[in-house]
Each structure stands twice: as structure tokens, then as C-alpha cells.
Motif scaffolding. Structure first.
Motif, PDB file in Angstrom:
ATOM      1  N   ILE A  46      47.955-133.716  37.440  1.00  0.00           N
ATOM      2  CA  ILE A  46      47.821-133.163  38.782  1.00  0.00           C
ATOM      3  C   ILE A  46      46.446-132.511  38.996  1.00  0.00           C
ATOM      4  N   GLY A  47      45.844-131.960  37.954  1.00  0.00           N
ATOM      5  CA  GLY A  47      44.512-131.377  38.090  1.00  0.00           C
ATOM      6  C   GLY A  47      43.465-132.401  38.486  1.00  0.00           C
ATOM      7  N   PRO A  48      43.305-133.486  37.716  1.00  0.00           N
ATOM      8  CA  PRO A  48      42.355-134.524  38.119  1.00  0.00           C
ATOM      9  C   PRO A  48      42.677-135.135  39.476  1.00  0.00           C
ATOM     10  N   CYS A  49      43.964-135.277  39.781  1.00  0.00           N
ATOM     11  CA  CYS A  49      44.361-135.824  41.081  1.00  0.00           C
ATOM     12  C   CYS A  49      43.849-134.944  42.213  1.00  0.00           C
ATOM     13  N   LEU A  50      44.092-133.637  42.115  1.00  0.00           N
ATOM     14  CA  LEU A  50      43.668-132.718  43.176  1.00  0.00           C
ATOM     15  C   LEU A  50      42.154-132.539  43.204  1.00  0.00           C
ATOM     16  N   SER A  51      41.526-132.526  42.034  1.00  0.00           N
ATOM     17  CA  SER A  51      40.062-132.426  42.001  1.00  0.00           C
ATOM     18  C   SER A  51      39.420-133.579  42.761  1.00  0.00           C
ATOM     19  N   ALA A  52      39.907-134.792  42.523  1.00  0.00           N
ATOM     20  CA  ALA A  52      39.362-135.963  43.206  1.00  0.00           C
ATOM     21  C   ALA A  52      39.652-135.896  44.701  1.00  0.00           C
ATOM     22  N   LEU A  53      40.854-135.484  45.044  1.00  0.00           N
ATOM     23  CA  LEU A  53      41.233-135.407  46.451  1.00  0.00           C
ATOM     24  C   LEU A  53      40.354-134.412  47.207  1.00  0.00           C
ATOM     25  N   LEU A  54      40.111-133.256  46.594  1.00  0.00           N
ATOM     26  CA  LEU A  54      39.308-132.225  47.251  1.00  0.00           C
ATOM     27  C   LEU A  54      37.817-132.572  47.284  1.00  0.00           C
ATOM     28  N   GLN A  77      38.570-123.286  50.954  1.00  0.00           N
ATOM     29  CA  GLN A  77      37.121-123.306  51.146  1.00  0.00           C
ATOM     30  C   GLN A  77      36.665-124.554  51.896  1.00  0.00           C
ATOM     31  N   ARG A  78      37.438-125.617  51.800  1.00  0.00           N
ATOM     32  CA  ARG A  78      37.131-126.837  52.534  1.00  0.00           C
ATOM     33  C   ARG A  78      37.667-126.798  53.963  1.00  0.00           C
ATOM     34  N   GLY A  79      38.468-125.778  54.259  1.00  0.00           N
ATOM     35  CA  GLY A  79      39.131-125.739  55.558  1.00  0.00           C
ATOM     36  C   GLY A  79      40.435-126.504  55.554  1.00  0.00           C
ATOM     37  N   TRP A  80      40.901-126.865  54.368  1.00  0.00           N
ATOM     38  CA  TRP A  80      42.181-127.527  54.213  1.00  0.00           C
ATOM     39  C   TRP A  80      43.243-126.487  53.851  1.00  0.00           C
TER      40      TRP A  80
END
Length: 277
Positions: free
Chosen positions: A18-26, A62-65
């Protein structure tokens, strides 16, 4: 529904992924004029999936998401999908497996391609990362030659629908192949594959390949029995067996061996959801 984007990620004991998944998504590129929310729906987790996902809340802000982590006691992917849908507000829905990593252009390209009043289904361009095991490398190389793997917007691991498309069905039914169920809600002309790639890892090792392939076959048989009307949207073509054998005899042999073992063990894993890793 708002004009925004909701990314729904079912996750069951996915602490490693889940960490790599969310890192890539963000790290996605900007999605113009769209609010983006991410819903990680942890279900039946006994590892650190929830804790890892929560670490990304500030980065999303921080991205506004917005990023919400829903912690469900029951380990059910279908229940996770339905719960994610209940909490989602975006008109564009992206359903993402927790072990998938997207490239930066996937979200922007899907948002652009699915901006329509007409029902649309979208997917990125899948890539299989280099497998660690010899047998999975042979299987993956051959599998990528098959008609389904080369078809338009196959949608394994990642698929998206716009608001008109999501209206095609209600709650996800209790089925194995949720991705195929959604794809077959749409005629081939209603599906679009964007060029941006995403990485979809394949199961490692013979036992896991057999397990996943068995579940895939069971899922198709289940859909055919329960929703025969959807099969008219199946544009899968027959493989040219001899051409495939000539092009990759070793891969063909591995694929045939997995298929044979599936037939020999077809009574196993008859219920529930089985992950491939």
C-alpha cells in the motif's frame, strides 16, 4: 455526485504494497478542475496496512487531495468495493488494486478520456514488472501474447468509469471477478485505453500461479452462469495456438502446465477471495 475523482483501493493485508501504491498515486500529474479523494478500504487486515496508509494523509492534503482510510473487520473485497462506493463523492470512479503502481499520467489521462455525458469505461496500459521467479517470467512472457492481454482496456488491477458508466449497475454482487463484471457492462466501443502505463505484478511461483489462474477461471464461469446477458460484450478472440507455440515454446509449455494443474485441482479454493502473492 460531484465532478471530482474518487480513487477506491480495497486492501486486505497489503502492508507491503500500500505504501508504494499511494506514493505513486500521489505523484500523479495535475487533474485540472477536479477534486481528488482517495479511499483506502482496509478489510480484515491483521498487518500494518491501516497504519501505513494513514501516513499519507498529510501528503494528500498538501496536494489539495483528501485521503480517507476505512478499517473494516470483514475480509471481503466485494464489501470493500461497496463500502468505498458508499463513501465516494466523485463522479469519476477509479478502482485500484493495492499492489498496483500507476505512472504520473494515468489519472490525468483517465480524467480527460472519461469526461463525457455518455457512459465510458477506461483503463491504463498495463505493464508486468520483471518477475523474481523463473517460472513466473516464462508464464508472464507468454501470457502477454494472449488475445485478452492485448485487448483494448482489459482493466486488470485498474479500471475507471464515469458517472454515466457507474449508473450501469448498483452494488457490486458477491462475485469473484469484479473487474470483468464491470468491463462487460460496456460494449467494446464504450471502452477506452489511455497510453499511460501502470505496473501490475504477477503471482510468483507455480503454486500461486495455479491458485490465481483457478480463481480467474472460476470467476468467468460464475459470471457466465449468473449474468449471461453481459457475455455479449465479451470481445475476446480465440488464440492462434500454433502461432503461440512457435513464437514461445518454453512459455507455452509453462502456461499449459499451469492450465493442466488448474484442471486437476479445480475443486480447491471454491469460495472466498484469494490473493495471488
Amino acid at each position: 455526485m460531484t465532478p471530482g475523482v474518487s480513487v477506491i483501493i480495497p486492501a486486505s493485508n497489503e502492508g507491503q504494497y500500500i505504501g508504494p501504491c499511494l506514493s505513486a498515486l500521489l505523484a500523479s500529474g495535475p487533474v485540472p478542475r477536479q477534486l481528488v479523494e482517495v479511499l483506502v478500504v482496509a478489510n480484515g487486515c491483521h498487518d500494518d496496512t491501516v497504519a501505513v496508509a494513514l501516513r499519507f494523509t498529510q501528503a494528500a492534503a498538501q496536494r489539495g487531495w483528501s485521503l480517507h482510510v476505512l478499517d473494516l473487520p470483514e475480509g471481503s473485497k466485494i464489501n470493500a468495493l461497496n463500502t468505498g462506493d458508499q463513501h465516494a463523492t466523485g463522479g469519476l470512479r477509479i478502482y485500484l488494486d493495492a499492489d498496483v503502481t500507476v505512472s504520473p499520467d494515468v489519472l490525468p489521462e483517465l480524467a480527460d478520456a472519461l469526461t463525457s455525458d455518455q457512459a465510458r469505461y477506461g483503463a491504463g496500459t498495463p505493464r508486468i514488472p520483471a518477475p523474481a521467479s523463473w517460472i513466473t517470467a516464462q508464464y508472464a512472457r507468454f501470457w502477454q501474447r494472449l488475445p485478452f492481454a492485448r485487448s483494448n482496456a482489459a482493466g486488470f488491477g485498474l479500471f475507471a468509469v464515469n458517472a454515466a458508466g457507474r449508473a450501469r449497475w448498483g452494488r457490486f454482487p458477491d462475485i469473484i471477478s469484479d473487474d470483468t463484471f464491470v468491463r462487460l457492462q460496456f460494449a467494446p466501443r464504450e471502452r477506452v485505453q489511455v497510453g499511460a502505463p501502470y505496473d501490475w505484478p504477477m503471482a510468483e511461483g507455480l503454486a500461486r500461479l495455479v491458485r490465481v489462474r483457478r480463481r480467474q477461471d472460476q470467476g468467468i464461469a460464475q459470471l457466465t452462469a449468473l449474468f449471461p446477458e453481459l457475455m455479449q460484450n465479451d470481445d475476446k478472440t480465440q488464440a492462434d495456438v500454433w502461432a503461440l507455440l512457435k513464437a514461445d515454446p518454453v512459455g507455452f509449455g509453462v502456461y499449459a502446465a499451469v492450465s493442466g494443474l488448474v484442471r486437476l485441482t479445480r475443486r480447491r479454493d471454491s469460495a472466498g477471495w484469494a490473493r495471488g502473492r
